[in-house]
Structure formats: structure tokens, C-alpha cells
Scaffold this active site. Structure first.
Site, mmCIF file in Angstrom:
data_model
loop_
_atom_site.group_PDB
_atom_site.id
_atom_site.type_symbol
_atom_site.label_atom_id
_atom_site.label_comp_id
_atom_site.label_asym_id
_atom_site.label_seq_id
_atom_site.Cartn_x
_atom_site.Cartn_y
_atom_site.Cartn_z
ATOM 1 N N ASP A 74 0.817 -1.211 0.000
ATOM 2 C CA ASP A 74 0.000 0.000 0.000
ATOM 3 C C ASP A 74 0.854 1.266 0.000
ATOM 4 O OD1 ASP A 74 -2.075 -1.801 0.263
ATOM 5 O OD2 ASP A 74 -2.190 -1.582 2.445
ATOM 6 N N TYR A 130 6.139 -10.165 6.444
ATOM 7 C CA TYR A 130 6.165 -8.725 6.671
ATOM 8 C C TYR A 130 6.731 -8.446 8.055
ATOM 9 C CZ TYR A 130 3.215 -7.560 2.604
ATOM 10 O OH TYR A 130 2.717 -7.386 1.333
#
Length: 442
Positions: A74, A130
Site C-alpha cells: 500500500d 512482513y
């Protein structure tokens, strides 16, 4: 017939490759190419074109080069292990150097690997890892209170202060009146019995002690209030993220592990949508690290795939629990299909893609193709992480207070269900306590 490319090299045959790259997402509107927006893919496509890896006839249409990324990060999210697959002209040698020459410093291509013609960076990725750096102060329930709580606290302190002032004034008037009364008594010639001199002295001492006690309380209160109002709690006893806190956080994060319906941890996905179900392989917090004077807790999550904002919402909910805003059971409640919860979303600043895994592909084609992994480039990756990603996160937090500002919105007004679940937890604890107090019958 061969055509000349922008750099002068004659157009060659396209080869299917997988590129390993890293980037700091601060200046970009996300990974995916978006007309009119500055994105990672937009910059990379331009650099590949200038490096003669994409021909003029294919430039601008990513379908013509079979382009795909492993993860669609994002806006503002970084990466140190992104994988992009495409059909590129890799000749002459030195493609990586040519591409990096045309890329901004916050985007780097580490290497590329020849892959099978049907390789797809997204579909063949088994799992993604992540990392989120959470500032230690975010877990401190006394640090960066929300605005509503601070206003209520300041109003209460002011009310108490005014009440004590009035009480002190009343006692001073009482003391003054007692002194005046004593003087008048000494001068009066009344036959009525009057308190003795010693009794008057005792009465005066008691009144003055009462006044002194009130004044002392005011002084202590002022000192305490000044300590509480120190900017960023600099003078407060330093919050320490000890082992017990780490265990508590890991216990909270472990609730996400497994296959669950994460419709409350994303946007625009209905509970009945099959894509709402995601598999989290592991979610763990590590030891505290320090970057440019700021302490962080690295939280690492590995899953098959993630939805929009999913990791940030999982982290945001974990922070709310650690700060005592809402009970730990809220995670189980939010993971149920029939419940609708507006989970808090942590800032994008601390999040970055760490690695993409292709275990099944590498095993299947181990005899004919090189594996798609970070092997051989660990040093380059770690260098980018410690020299670009980590400093960016620490500097931005110190400068803009990204997490601190977000914590101000973590309140009951924005998340009304916080109150409901806290009360439910208190009631349950009270009931369990009563049950525990009942002695078993013989």
C-alpha cells in the site's frame, strides 16, 4: 527485422525473469502502477525501458511483458524482498546496473533469475513475510493519551485545584476569626466562662495545622501535575518493555495464527466472501531494538497472503489491547463471521515486506532452473534495511510523531465498542471471582 531501442542496443529476444528488489515507500502511492500517480512499478517500468529491457512497442502496456508483482504494498509501505516477474530483454550483460542507474536511490534492484515461461510472481508465491516496527512508547498506557481523556483529566485537575483553594481560604478565614475572637475575649469583662489561655492556644494550633496540611497537599499536587504534563513524558519514569511485556504481546499476536475470517481486518470485504478467509502461519514480536535513539519492537508476521490494511489492523488492535483500551478477547470476537467491528488501523510507516517464498516452485524446478529466493543477496538486503528502511522509520517518527498522533485517536469515541467489551470483561472477572470464593461442599 531488429529495431533499435532507446539506448542504441538492437532489440533482442524477451526472457521470463523474476527480479528481486527493495524500496522505501515513503514517496510513492503504493507498489501497483496507477496512471497519474507516482508508484514503484511506474518508476521501475521507466527504468527498464531506459535500460533497453522493455521495447518501445511494449512500453506502457504491462500485459505485453506479462508483468506481475508478488505483493501489492500500500501507499507508504516499504519492501526489502519484493519479487516482480516479467518478460524482459536481458542482453547485453549488466542489466541490473543499467536499471539501477535509471532508478531513484530509494528503489534498488538486487538481481534477476531466469524462470519458467508460466511463472507468476503472485500466484506461485507460497507465503509472504512482513515486519512492522512498533515504537516502544506505543505500548505504554500512560504515554500519548487520546485528546478526549486528556481534556477530561485536565478539567478534573482544575476542579480539584479550585476546591482546595476554596478550602484553604475558608480555613484561613477561620484562623483569622479565631485570633480576633481570642483578642476580644481578653479585653472583655464578661462573667460568662471563657476558654482558658491554654485551650485557646491548642485551638489555634489545630487550625493552623489544618491550613498547613491543605497547603502541603496543593504543593504536592502541583509537583505531580507538572511531572505529568512534561512533553512526551520525558521526565516520567521510563517505560521498560521487559520480558513479561514481550510474552504478553506474543500471546496476543498468537491469536491471529491459523485460518480465520479476517473481514473485520480489511476494507470492503463481506464476511461471506471466500477471500476473507486467510491463513496466518506465524506472528511473533522480537527483542527491543534501537534505531537512532528510538526504541522499537519488531513484529514479524508470515502468511499465505494478506488483504488490504490487514496487517496494520492486526497491529493496531494488538496495541489497543496492550494499552488497556480493550480486552484481549476482542480478537476472537472480531474473527467471528457474524460480528462487525471497526478495528483500529496502525500507521503505514512501520510496515515493510521482508520476503516472498517460492518453496513449491523451487522444489518442482530445482533441476532445470535457479531457485527464486534471497540467497546470495542477504548482505545487500540487510544493508538496505539498516541504512534505508530502519533510519527512515526512526527519523519520520521522531520528526512527525506518526505513531504518537495516531495514539491520540485510539479512544472510546472513535471505537465505542471498547467500553462495551471492557465492561463485559469486568463483569466476567467479577463472576469468576465470586465462583472462586464459594467453598465446595463436603
Amino acid at each position: 527485422m531488429e529495431k533499435n531501442s532507446p539506448g542504441g542496443w538492437k532489440e533482442g529476444r524477451k526472457r521470463k525473469v523474476a527480479m528481486l528488489l527493495a524500496y522505501c515507500g515513503a514517496s510513492y502511492q503504493g507498489m501497483q502502477r496507477n496512471p497519474g500517480a507516482i508508484t514503484i512499478e511506474g518508476e521501475l517500468e521507466q527504468a527498464l525501458f531506459r535500460a533497453d529491457a522493455i521495447a518501445q512497442c511494449n512500453f506502457g502496456d504491462m500485459r505485453k511483458v506479462d508483468w506481475m508483482r508478488a505483493a501489492r504494498t500500500d501507499k507508504g509501505v516499504s519492501a526489502i524482498g519484493q519479487i516482480v516477474s516479467a518478460r524482459l530483454v536481458i542482453d547485453p550483460p549488466g542489466l541490473v546496473e543499467r536499471v539501477n542507474k535509471h532508478l531513484p536511490k530509494d528503489i534498488r534492484v538486487f538481481c534477476y533469475t531466469r524462470v519458467t515461461s508460466n511463472f507468476n510472481a503472485k500466484q506461485m508465491c507460497d507465503k509472504r513475510q512482513y515486519e512492522y516496527l512498533v515504537p516502544v512508547f506505543a505500548f505504554d498506557p500512560h504515554s500519548h493519551h487520546d485528546r478526549e481523556s486528556m481534556n477530561m483529566w485536565n478539567e478534573r485537575k482544575e476542579k480539584v485545584r479550585l476546591q482546595r483553594i476554596e478550602k484553604r481560604k475558608a480555613l484561613e478565614r477561620k484562623a483569622a476569626g479565631a485570633e480576633a475572637g481570642a483578642a476580644e475575649t481578653n479585653e472583655a469583662t464578661s462573667e460568662a466562662p471563657q476558654p482558658s489561655a491554654s485551650e485557646q492556644v491548642v485551638q489555634m494550633v489545630e487550625i493552623r495545622e489544618e491550613v498547613t496540611t491543605v497547603v502541603s497537599e496543593e504543593i504536592i499536587t502541583v509537583v505531580e501535575e507538572e511531572a505529568e504534563e512534561t512533553p512526551n513524558d520525558a521526565e516520567r519514569v521510563r517505560y521498560v518493555f521487559e520480558e513479561a511485556k514481550l510474552q504478553q504481546l506474543n500471546k496476543i499476536l498468537s491469536r491471529y495464527v491459523g485460518t480465520h475470517n479476517f473481514h473485520n481486518f480489511t476494507a470492503r470485504i463481506k464476511p461471506e466472501d471466500p477471500s476473507a478467509k486467510r491463513y496466518i502461519i506465524s506472528f511473533e514480536a522480537g527483542e527491543v531494538i534501537e534505531v537512532q535513539g528510538v526504541q522499537f519492537v519488531p513484529c514479524t508476521v508470515i502468511g499465505q497472503s494478506f488483504m488490504l490494511h490487514q496487517i496494520r489492523k492486526m497491529i493496531g488492535t494488538a496495541i489497543a489491547i496492550m494499552r488497556g483500551c480493550v480486552p484481549e478477547a476482542i480478537i476472537d470476537f472480531a474473527l467471528r463471521r457474524d460480528n462487525d467491528v471497526n478495528t483500529p488501523m496502525a500507521p503505514e510507516l512501520g510496515l515493510f515486506l521482508h520476503e516472498c517464498f517460492y518453496t513449491a516452485y523451487n522444489k518442482k524446478f530445482s533441476k532445470s532452473h535457479e531457485e527464486v529466493s534471497q540467497k546470495g543477496y542477504e548482505e545487500h538486503i540487510q544493508k538496505f534495511k539498516h541504512e534505508v528502511i530502519y533510519p527512515h522509520i526512526a527519523e519520520t517518527e521522531a520528526k512527525d510523531g506518526t505513531m504518537a498522533l495516531w495514539l491520540h485517536s485510539l479512544n472510546d469515541r472513535h471505537y465505542p465498542y471498547f467500553v462495551t467489551h471492557r465492561e463485559a470483561a469486568r463483569l466476567q472477572n467479577r463472576m469468576e471471582s465470586r465462583v472462586g470464593d464459594i467453598e465446595p461442599l463436603d
